[in-house]
Design a protein around this motif. Sequence first.
Motif, PDB file in Angstrom:
ATOM      1  N   MET A   1     -87.999  73.239 -61.764  1.00  0.00           N
ATOM      2  CA  MET A   1     -88.032  72.994 -63.202  1.00  0.00           C
ATOM      3  C   MET A   1     -87.978  71.488 -63.456  1.00  0.00           C
ATOM      4  SD  MET A   1     -86.320  76.419 -64.794  1.00  0.00           S
ATOM      5  CE  MET A   1     -87.085  76.134 -66.388  1.00  0.00           C
ATOM      6  N   LEU A   2     -87.548  71.068 -64.643  1.00  0.00           N
ATOM      7  CA  LEU A   2     -87.805  69.686 -65.066  1.00  0.00           C
ATOM      8  C   LEU A   2     -87.382  68.633 -64.031  1.00  0.00           C
ATOM      9  CD1 LEU A   2     -89.074  68.132 -67.404  1.00  0.00           C
ATOM     10  CD2 LEU A   2     -86.793  67.892 -68.370  1.00  0.00           C
ATOM     11  N   VAL A   3     -86.128  68.680 -63.581  1.00  0.00           N
ATOM     12  CA  VAL A   3     -85.726  67.698 -62.557  1.00  0.00           C
ATOM     13  C   VAL A   3     -85.082  68.376 -61.349  1.00  0.00           C
ATOM     14  CG1 VAL A   3     -85.517  65.808 -64.206  1.00  0.00           C
ATOM     15  CG2 VAL A   3     -83.481  67.139 -63.684  1.00  0.00           C
ATOM     16  N   THR A   4     -85.389  69.636 -61.126  1.00  0.00           N
ATOM     17  CA  THR A   4     -84.758  70.404 -60.045  1.00  0.00           C
ATOM     18  C   THR A   4     -84.683  69.649 -58.716  1.00  0.00           C
ATOM     19  OG1 THR A   4     -85.462  72.466 -61.087  1.00  0.00           O
ATOM     20  CG2 THR A   4     -84.853  72.597 -58.759  1.00  0.00           C
ATOM     21  N   PRO A   5     -85.809  69.161 -58.191  1.00  0.00           N
ATOM     22  CA  PRO A   5     -85.721  68.554 -56.856  1.00  0.00           C
ATOM     23  C   PRO A   5     -85.015  67.203 -56.859  1.00  0.00           C
ATOM     24  CG  PRO A   5     -87.976  68.448 -57.698  1.00  0.00           C
ATOM     25  CD  PRO A   5     -87.186  69.212 -58.706  1.00  0.00           C
ATOM     26  N   GLY A   6     -84.893  66.594 -58.030  1.00  0.00           N
ATOM     27  CA  GLY A   6     -84.248  65.280 -58.104  1.00  0.00           C
ATOM     28  C   GLY A   6     -82.736  65.350 -58.055  1.00  0.00           C
TER      29      GLY A   6
ATOM     30  N   PRO B   1     -93.148  72.377 -66.651  1.00  0.00           N
ATOM     31  CA  PRO B   1     -93.284  71.129 -65.909  1.00  0.00           C
ATOM     32  C   PRO B   1     -92.121  70.814 -64.976  1.00  0.00           C
ATOM     33  CG  PRO B   1     -92.540  70.704 -68.148  1.00  0.00           C
ATOM     34  CD  PRO B   1     -92.767  72.187 -68.054  1.00  0.00           C
ATOM     35  N   CYS B   2     -92.467  70.166 -63.873  1.00  0.00           N
ATOM     36  CA  CYS B   2     -91.474  69.502 -63.036  1.00  0.00           C
ATOM     37  C   CYS B   2     -91.806  68.018 -63.098  1.00  0.00           C
ATOM     38  CB  CYS B   2     -91.531  69.985 -61.596  1.00  0.00           C
ATOM     39  SG  CYS B   2     -90.489  68.996 -60.494  1.00  0.00           S
ATOM     40  N   ALA B   3     -90.882  67.218 -63.604  1.00  0.00           N
ATOM     41  CA  ALA B   3     -91.153  65.797 -63.822  1.00  0.00           C
ATOM     42  C   ALA B   3     -90.658  64.925 -62.676  1.00  0.00           C
ATOM     43  CB  ALA B   3     -90.507  65.350 -65.139  1.00  0.00           C
ATOM     44  N   TRP B   4     -90.234  65.560 -61.595  1.00  0.00           N
ATOM     45  CA  TRP B   4     -89.694  64.739 -60.511  1.00  0.00           C
ATOM     46  C   TRP B   4     -90.236  65.187 -59.156  1.00  0.00           C
ATOM     47  CZ3 TRP B   4     -84.054  62.621 -60.929  1.00  0.00           C
ATOM     48  CH2 TRP B   4     -83.917  61.515 -60.079  1.00  0.00           C
ATOM     49  N   PRO B   5     -91.484  64.842 -58.871  1.00  0.00           N
ATOM     50  CA  PRO B   5     -92.050  65.179 -57.561  1.00  0.00           C
ATOM     51  C   PRO B   5     -91.491  64.225 -56.520  1.00  0.00           C
ATOM     52  CG  PRO B   5     -93.640  63.972 -58.899  1.00  0.00           C
ATOM     53  CD  PRO B   5     -92.395  64.072 -59.723  1.00  0.00           C
ATOM     54  N   VAL B   6     -90.398  64.615 -55.892  1.00  0.00           N
ATOM     55  CA  VAL B   6     -89.569  63.663 -55.145  1.00  0.00           C
ATOM     56  C   VAL B   6     -90.209  63.089 -53.897  1.00  0.00           C
ATOM     57  CG1 VAL B   6     -87.361  64.515 -55.982  1.00  0.00           C
ATOM     58  CG2 VAL B   6     -88.458  65.654 -54.053  1.00  0.00           C
ATOM     59  N   SER B   7     -91.148  63.828 -53.302  1.00  0.00           N
ATOM     60  CA  SER B   7     -91.647  63.369 -51.996  1.00  0.00           C
ATOM     61  C   SER B   7     -93.131  63.668 -51.883  1.00  0.00           C
ATOM     62  CB  SER B   7     -90.902  64.104 -50.875  1.00  0.00           C
ATOM     63  OG  SER B   7     -91.185  65.488 -50.977  1.00  0.00           O
ATOM     64  N   GLU B   8     -93.711  63.145 -50.829  1.00  0.00           N
ATOM     65  CA  GLU B   8     -95.126  63.425 -50.564  1.00  0.00           C
ATOM     66  C   GLU B   8     -95.335  64.911 -50.288  1.00  0.00           C
ATOM     67  OE1 GLU B   8     -97.611  60.500 -49.017  1.00  0.00           O
ATOM     68  OE2 GLU B   8     -96.695  59.911 -50.937  1.00  0.00           O
ATOM     69  N   ASP B   9     -94.353  65.512 -49.618  1.00  0.00           N
ATOM     70  CA  ASP B   9     -94.557  66.894 -49.176  1.00  0.00           C
ATOM     71  C   ASP B   9     -94.074  67.935 -50.195  1.00  0.00           C
ATOM     72  OD1 ASP B   9     -91.808  66.762 -48.962  1.00  0.00           O
ATOM     73  OD2 ASP B   9     -91.696  67.537 -46.913  1.00  0.00           O
ATOM     74  N   VAL B  10     -93.689  67.467 -51.375  1.00  0.00           N
ATOM     75  CA  VAL B  10     -93.105  68.416 -52.325  1.00  0.00           C
ATOM     76  C   VAL B  10     -94.136  69.473 -52.743  1.00  0.00           C
ATOM     77  CG1 VAL B  10     -93.627  67.073 -54.408  1.00  0.00           C
ATOM     78  CG2 VAL B  10     -91.686  68.635 -54.408  1.00  0.00           C
TER      79      VAL B  10
ATOM     80  N   LEU C   1     -88.223  56.143 -57.288  1.00  0.00           N
ATOM     81  CA  LEU C   1     -87.777  57.444 -56.791  1.00  0.00           C
ATOM     82  C   LEU C   1     -88.714  58.567 -57.249  1.00  0.00           C
ATOM     83  CD1 LEU C   1     -83.943  57.091 -57.475  1.00  0.00           C
ATOM     84  CD2 LEU C   1     -85.058  57.116 -55.235  1.00  0.00           C
ATOM     85  N   SER C   2     -89.886  58.184 -57.744  1.00  0.00           N
ATOM     86  CA  SER C   2     -90.928  59.133 -58.174  1.00  0.00           C
ATOM     87  C   SER C   2     -90.562  59.936 -59.413  1.00  0.00           C
ATOM     88  CB  SER C   2     -91.301  60.132 -57.057  1.00  0.00           C
ATOM     89  OG  SER C   2     -91.536  59.477 -55.874  1.00  0.00           O
ATOM     90  N   TYR C   3     -89.562  59.484 -60.166  1.00  0.00           N
ATOM     91  CA  TYR C   3     -89.217  60.173 -61.406  1.00  0.00           C
ATOM     92  C   TYR C   3     -90.349  59.952 -62.408  1.00  0.00           C
ATOM     93  CZ  TYR C   3     -86.451  61.422 -65.571  1.00  0.00           C
ATOM     94  OH  TYR C   3     -85.979  61.988 -66.724  1.00  0.00           O
TER      95      TYR C   3
END
Lengths: 824, 189
Positions: free
Chosen positions: A344-349, A106-115, A494-496
């Motif tokens: 991974m879990l919070v990579t993009p955050g 899982p990635c739990a932090w889809p930070v943006s619309e374009d992620v 912040l989409s977390y």
Amino acid sequence: MTEQLDAGLVARRIAESDQVGEPRNPAEGREVGRARRRREDARLITGRTRWTDNIQFPGMLHVAFLRSPMAHARLTRVDVSAALAMPGVVAAFSGRDFDGEQGSLPCAWPVSEDVVIPDHPPMAVDRVRYVGEAVACVVATDRYKAADALEAIEADYEPLEAVLDMTEALADGAPAVHEAGNQAFTWKFSGGDAGAAFRDAPVVIDRTYVQQRLIPTAMEPRAVVAAPEGEGFTLYSATQIPHILRVMLALTTGIPEHLLRVVAPDVGGGFGSKLQVTAEEVLGLLLARRLGRPVKWTESRSEGNLTVHHGRDQIQRISLAAERDGRIRGVRVDLLADMGAYLMLVTPGVPLLGAFMYNGIYKMDAYDFTCTGVFTTKMPTDAYRGAGRPEATFAIERAVDELAAELDLDPVEVRRRNWISREEFPYTTVAGLTYDSGDYEAATERALALLGYDKLRAEQADRRERRDPVQLGIGVSTYTEMCGLAPSRVLGSLSYGAGGWEHATVRLLPTGKVEVVTGTSPHGQGHETSWSQIAADALGVPFEDVSVLHGDTAVSPRGMDTYGSRSLVVGGVAVLAACEKVKEKAKRLAAHLLEAADDDIEFADGVFRVRGTGLGGAGRTVQELALAAFAAHDLPDGFEPRLDADATFDPENFSFPHGTHLCAVEVDTETGTVAIRSYVAVDDVGRVVNPLIVEGQVHGGIAQGIGQALFEEAVYDPEGNLLTTTMADYLIPSAADLPDFVTDRTETPATSNPLGVKGVGEAGTIASTPAVVNAVVDALRPYGVHDVPMPCTPERVWRVLARSGASADRAGAVRRDENDGGAQ
Amino acid sequence: MPRVTVTVDGVAYEEEVEPRLLLVHFLRDRLGRTGTPVGCDTGNCGSCTVMLDGRSAKSCSVLAVQADGSDVVTVEGLASGGELHPMQRAFHEEHALQCGYCTPGMIMAAIDLLRDDPDPSEEAVRQGLKGNLCRCTGYCTIVRAVRRGARAMSGEPPGETAGETAGETAGETAGETAGEPVGEGVAAP
Ligand code: FES
Ligand code: FES
């Protein structure tokens, strides 16, 4: 035979000898503020620790993973049949064997619309994207046999081009790590009008810094034990996040959450690296389910260097517009952040946690931030101590030093002209955060005095004058951080994927002893001691009468775990809140028993009394009330026969620790060697529950930040092989590499929580990297040096000097700069 | 399979082992002596340090068969009669551990260091322990603990508190750094 240790006796002896140290301020309570030695130590110093790898179950099997030797390839065939014939081997599987079952990490932090969140199978099926990705596993009767059998597995790869450089990865025609391309997301943020701030700015500093890739290197390697138990499973893991892990594993594996128990036994450090849902945890559970037997996997260090998520790895372009008097108009940041092969879990955050911090402690009118996340064929990055905030602090603190050099001002003076002054709190920054409290003046004055700043500047001038081949540099770093990962509402915006609250249960047992159940999950931070101190004060019971339970979802069912300097700020406050609720109940019971109105009861020193009756008046102790509640012979109507309470705390704002770190280094200009001569840290972490623990956190954080500045770097070769797989290649600091640190504190309480605490876990790491690099650059400024890339190894320093022409023209360079140096 | 006879923390064992079995795995997996952990696979971290016939050894770099006939002492065998070894006590008193993973090895290495230098300077401790890595503490409190342990082992009263020790080693500009509250004059208004 030597006498065997009686652990209970040892613990008691330790407790007796610990009756030292006066409370800091009796009016504030007896325990909070006191340098309590830790109750955790008894088991840790006697080898009675419960590491995950210690766990043995009857019939337990051992797992070993075959890992990709290719950075990027099509996986065309995996044949495990020969491994199955090896002695002791019970089972062997490839990724295909888990098709349809293993899900996606899982990635739990889809930070943006374009992620772009690519599918991330725990075991590769037909494609590998970094060296170390699991492609097959063996399950055998012991760890040696499992490792032997890996060699019998055949795996075929069709190589694809490795993608290692972020800029090249974004170029047209670059080989694609994922079908959707190499851009993971873009994220923009701005405050004020950066265009206006930069237009006609008298001074513009424009720099690019590289945050090298780091390997967190907790001393305990990861370990997982998965065991079928009753209808479900228990997973033991060296994790920082048993609660989050349970939810995520339930979602990933389809094992119903209520049939899954996750235990974090004693955990040997994390620093963010164990804030993860790993392939090995998922596969361990799947194997236990498939084989119906307990399985264990313990990584080797070299396996860990390859496959524990890495940290940092950003290229930061920072521009700063200023007036000629040094006042900053605005800051622009353009960031490339290496995600590695997957999110991974919070990579993009992680880079976003820094996004609100590039303005540092300074006032300015405009701020502009852009971040692009980039896929490469390397191990994914994720949270590492500080997560985003060390990177941000480094960039702004380095740039402010460059501004000082440009304007020929003392670096402390430039900071003074820009920082938020003590009268201006609470202060809403250009990045939109409201810093509730702070006193940058006090911390800085104290640090300057402790270092002997003026004297060192004089010595520096002298050494420059003498053309001493060993030059002195003084580095300054003033920092703040958004800390205590919390406000759920803000995290949501912040989409977390989760909240930031924390939970505690406090139970008075019939004998008057106290159990505190916490949702935090310590792995070296000493929560058992600090939470006991908080509860002892709040309930008026002895420290020794409190125990703290944590790290097992069957014992502590609710929690958000430990990371982001959040445990005390959110979890410690939840303990206090639960104690207050227990006291409210106890007060009602006391009023009933004393035949008084609730409002007439007051509480002091563990006794409930009728107001105005003084110390001699009739009262009921907490212990008496606990027994009365248990007996339930005489309770107020509707009163449940127990004195316990649950509480959650979810603060309205982050907390903002701050501080000033100063570092003096000696740089040998002939060999490039950097030696830290002295290091002073004055931190303001708000109110302090346990000064010993706070000092320890600061020390460890400083050491890790120095590691980034001087020693550590994860290096991949041009084919994408990690070269730093061992502790001989990836150098974390040893005792001989570090000086004694001089630490002190100022104390401005946080206003966002009733304890006034701010958090301390990451402060040292955030502050120290720029302090050290600023010192190295400061030493070399007479040679025309404006930057030394991290880590500042002797070779790097030497090369920078060689390029600056220092060896050819050292005397001239020093002479040229005589008027620049030592600005006071 | 070769047979080894070893004494571990005062208990005699006789076991058949594979020739390649590392001493640390023999201790942990075969004898259940899990007090000694493993932190690396290249002999760099020192987590696995034990006493082998009275001198410190990295038990990941010794084969079980090489320990045949030896006396092994691990961190589990240091305390006796319910009394901690002075070095264990010193680590506790100086807060020289956080996660505690490096601690067993660090304590064993420290005790060995004192055999050669019973009253080591700060620098001697730092040099002497460079084969033992700690990721949590930054080593300051470990250095203090080793020196405190040294004083205790030589029969001197521990004397100083943590704070005083820090003041002594940090030079004239240093303030108290631990164990005591920061003075009134320092706290912000
Ligand atoms: S386990 Fe690292 S040196 Fe032995
Ligand atoms: S205390 Fe954690 S590694 Fe030393």
